[in-house]
Scaffold this active site. Structure first.
Site, PDB file in Angstrom:
ATOM      1  N   ASP A  21      38.078  37.980  45.586  1.00 23.99           N
ATOM      2  CA  ASP A  21      39.389  37.430  45.240  1.00 23.99           C
ATOM      3  C   ASP A  21      39.396  37.225  43.731  1.00 23.99           C
ATOM      4  O   ASP A  21      38.796  36.275  43.227  1.00 23.99           O
ATOM      5  CB  ASP A  21      39.619  36.111  45.980  1.00 23.99           C
ATOM      6  CG  ASP A  21      40.885  35.377  45.540  1.00 23.99           C
ATOM      7  OD1 ASP A  21      41.715  35.999  44.843  1.00 23.99           O
ATOM      8  OD2 ASP A  21      41.037  34.190  45.885  1.00 23.99           O
TER       9      ASP A  21
ATOM     10  N   LYS B  48      45.154  37.383  34.472  1.00 22.29           N
ATOM     11  CA  LYS B  48      45.730  38.170  35.571  1.00 22.29           C
ATOM     12  C   LYS B  48      47.226  38.404  35.376  1.00 22.29           C
ATOM     13  O   LYS B  48      47.762  39.421  35.816  1.00 22.29           O
ATOM     14  CB  LYS B  48      45.463  37.447  36.889  1.00 22.29           C
ATOM     15  CG  LYS B  48      45.899  38.185  38.137  1.00 22.29           C
ATOM     16  CD  LYS B  48      45.434  37.412  39.355  1.00 22.29           C
ATOM     17  CE  LYS B  48      45.877  38.049  40.647  1.00 22.29           C
ATOM     18  NZ  LYS B  48      45.366  37.302  41.812  1.00 22.29           N
TER      19      LYS B  48
ATOM     20  N   GLU C 263      46.633  40.087  48.823  1.00 20.86           N
ATOM     21  CA  GLU C 263      46.070  38.765  49.080  1.00 20.86           C
ATOM     22  C   GLU C 263      46.580  38.130  50.382  1.00 20.86           C
ATOM     23  O   GLU C 263      45.783  37.601  51.158  1.00 20.86           O
ATOM     24  CB  GLU C 263      46.344  37.846  47.884  1.00 20.86           C
ATOM     25  CG  GLU C 263      45.541  38.252  46.646  1.00 20.86           C
ATOM     26  CD  GLU C 263      46.027  37.580  45.378  1.00 20.86           C
ATOM     27  OE1 GLU C 263      46.973  36.775  45.445  1.00 20.86           O
ATOM     28  OE2 GLU C 263      45.466  37.879  44.300  1.00 20.86           O
TER      29      GLU C 263
ATOM     30  N   ASP D 151      51.637  32.200  49.862  1.00 25.14           N
ATOM     31  CA  ASP D 151      50.489  32.301  48.958  1.00 25.14           C
ATOM     32  C   ASP D 151      50.914  31.916  47.542  1.00 25.14           C
ATOM     33  O   ASP D 151      51.532  32.712  46.825  1.00 25.14           O
ATOM     34  CB  ASP D 151      49.955  33.733  49.002  1.00 25.14           C
ATOM     35  CG  ASP D 151      48.719  33.932  48.124  1.00 25.14           C
ATOM     36  OD1 ASP D 151      48.273  32.960  47.486  1.00 25.14           O
ATOM     37  OD2 ASP D 151      48.208  35.061  48.084  1.00 25.14           O
TER      38      ASP D 151
END
Length: 528
Positions: free
Chosen positions: A10, A73, A152, A174
């Protein structure tokens, strides 16, 4: 079985985690300090020749803010580079993410006593083609192959499915540090089918942090008459205090913020403030509303209602904020699931997907059942199965080409693959020449969901040719789109009538060549 450990990663905005599947067990691997997650933070020495990753990098951020990088990210897939030490050294988002992945790899190899050659890496469901390509390149820079790029929410749902034998319709909510995804997933006899997904790659826990930062900076300006904007060391201390206040408000009704000896233009200031949870929730209500609106849009597009959801799965560290659980409970009239750790679910699901690819044994509680449904003529074969577990994901955004309407000479967007189409998938369309004796044809490739061509993202543009000279409209040009199981696009074009049968395959212009990646890998700073 493979000769390399079965690994899932992850790669998070705020924190990253790595999991290992072996012998029917899936475990989170601790880093060298014994922690189960590693902050996704990179810090450099003065010459950018050595790098720190994780807590060590976070700890030196106040003293060296210009040499410390957070939340990289959010820049993945962009042309933006990050300057280190003022304007002295320049790194791409792939290089910085590669350094984080390399650190995770090193710690995992030290723990397992084995070399890691490949891994499954997760990305937000709404990551586009460029962002997925960038993630694969980051893995290559870290020294391993990305066997699969998995969304994810899908990974989290797989982790959840390993702990339940019931067939269900699950909403995965999420909310990570930098991104938000909502996905509808059907679990049916061991088949995990993503029905639809929606999200925002620029909405996450960082935005809740920044709300407190802005509140603090306004208070400091009002009480002390100073504006610290642009003072990096002071801003870093305020950000750290804001982040700690957010964490405190997850378990308390009030948070006391204390920043002693805050330096600004040669003077020092003692900052003290008290933030109430209800104040914080009012400040960030619009952010929470955005996530609910995205869920509502997801239901509308998929033809589902809130009542058709059997369980709501909260994923991502930001979902620990009480306002998230409260709002979800009110909206669905039931509490979300507490079955899995929101910080670890994605990595565990990624390792489970790696086990499926490598034909490893999954935990025995995996729901059993029938085989995968038969693919239709527009679909390629389904993902490999093990223990009757199959993952069927979808395209996060529509893909198509830019064409010209010959009647009014206006450009328009022609969609080839619709968003939320199950992947892997292939589709094609036929086009032709617009002029007599035309020897080349331009094919611009776009990604997005807007009716207006200019509001979509241009992924690449290429020319097919030279073509034999023929009258206007005679040539038969076939353009094929192939979206693989990683959500990465490949486009080819050919002149159907040409004797040689020319075909050109393209990749996104954003990508790096193997040679470029090799040079970048050799030049990465040493991790301390």
């Amino acid at each position: 079985m493979t000769g390399t450990p079965t690994i899932g990663i992850d790669l998070g905005t705020t924190n990253s985690a790595i999991a290992h599947a072996e012998g029917g067990n899936i475990d989170i691997l601790p880093n060298v300090t014994g922690d189960r997650t590693t902050p996704s933070v990179v810090a450099f020495d003065s010459r950018a020749e050595k790098a720190l990753v994780g807590k060590q990098a976070t700890n030196q951020a106040v003293n060296h803010p210009k040499r410390t990088v957070f939340s990289v990210k959010r820049y993945m897939g962009s042309d933006q580079t990050i300057l280190i030490g003022g304007r002295n050294y320049e790194f791409t988002p792939e290089e910085l993410s590669g350094i984080i992945l390399k650190k995770l790899k090193q710690d995992a190899e030290a723990y397992l006593g084995q070399t890691i050659e490949s891994a499954v890496i997760t990305v937000p469901a709404y990551f586009n083609d460029r962002q997925r390509q960038a993630t694969k390149h980051a893995g290559a820079l870290a020294g391993f192959d990305a066997d699969r790029i998995i969304n994810e929410p899908t990974a989290a749902c797989l982790a959840y499915g390993l702990q339940t034998a019931r067939d269900k319709t699950v909403l995965v909510y999420d909310l990570g540090g930098g991104t938000f995804d909502s996905s509808l997933i059907e679990i049916d006899s061991g088949i995990f089918e993503v029905v639809a997904t929606n999200g925002d790659t620029q909405l996450g826990g960082d935005d809740w942090d920044m709300a407190i930062v802005e509140w603090l900076e306004e208070r400091i300006e009002r009480e002390h008459g100073i504006s610290i904007e642009g003072t990096l060391a002071a801003e870093e201390r305020i950000f750290d205090a804001a982040q700690q206040a957010k964490h405190d408000l997850s378990t308390r009704q009030t948070a006391t913020i204390t920043i002693p000896f805050l330096e600004f233009e040669g003077d020092t200031y003692d900052i003290e403030a008290t933030l109430r949870r209800d104040t914080f929730e009012r400040m960030t209500r619009d952010l929470l509303d955005k996530t609910i609106n995205l869920c509502e849009a997801l239901f509308e597009e998929a033809g589902y209602s809130e009542r058709s959801i059997d369980e709501i799965l909260l994923v991502g560290g930001a979902t620990r904020m009480p306002q998230i659980k409260k709002r979800i409970t009110e909206y669905f009239d039931r509490e979300p699931s507490k079955r899995i750790n929101p910080d670890e679910a994605v990595a565990i699901g990624a390792a489970a997907q790696a086990a499926i690819i490598n034909h490893e044994i999954l935990p025995a509680s995996t729901p059993g059942g029938t085989t995968a449904p038969t693919a239709n003529t527009e679909r390629t074969p389904a993902t490999q199965t093990v223990n009757n577990t199959v993952l069927l994901d979808v395209a996060p955004q529509s893909l198509g080409v830019g064409l010209i309407d010959l009647e009014n000479n206006e450009p328009y967007y022609h969609v080839i693959i619709e968003r939320n189409t199950p992947i892997p998938v292939r589709n094609s369309y036929m086009t032709t020449t617009a002029q007599d004796s035309q020897t080349e044809i331009e094919i611009p490739v776009y990604q997005g969901d807007s009716d207006r061509l200019e509001e979509n993202e241009l992924l690449d543009e290429f020319e097919l040719g030279p073509l034999p000279k023929r009258p206007e409209g005679v040539a038969n040009i076939e353009v094929k789109f192939m979206l693989d199981e990683n959500g990465i696009l490949n486009v080819s074009a050919r002149d159907v009538d040409h004797e040689i049968g020319d075909e050109i395959e393209i990749q996104s212009v954003f990508g790096f060549t193997d040679k470029e990646l090799s040079i970048m890998q050799q030049n990465l700073p040493e991790i301390q």
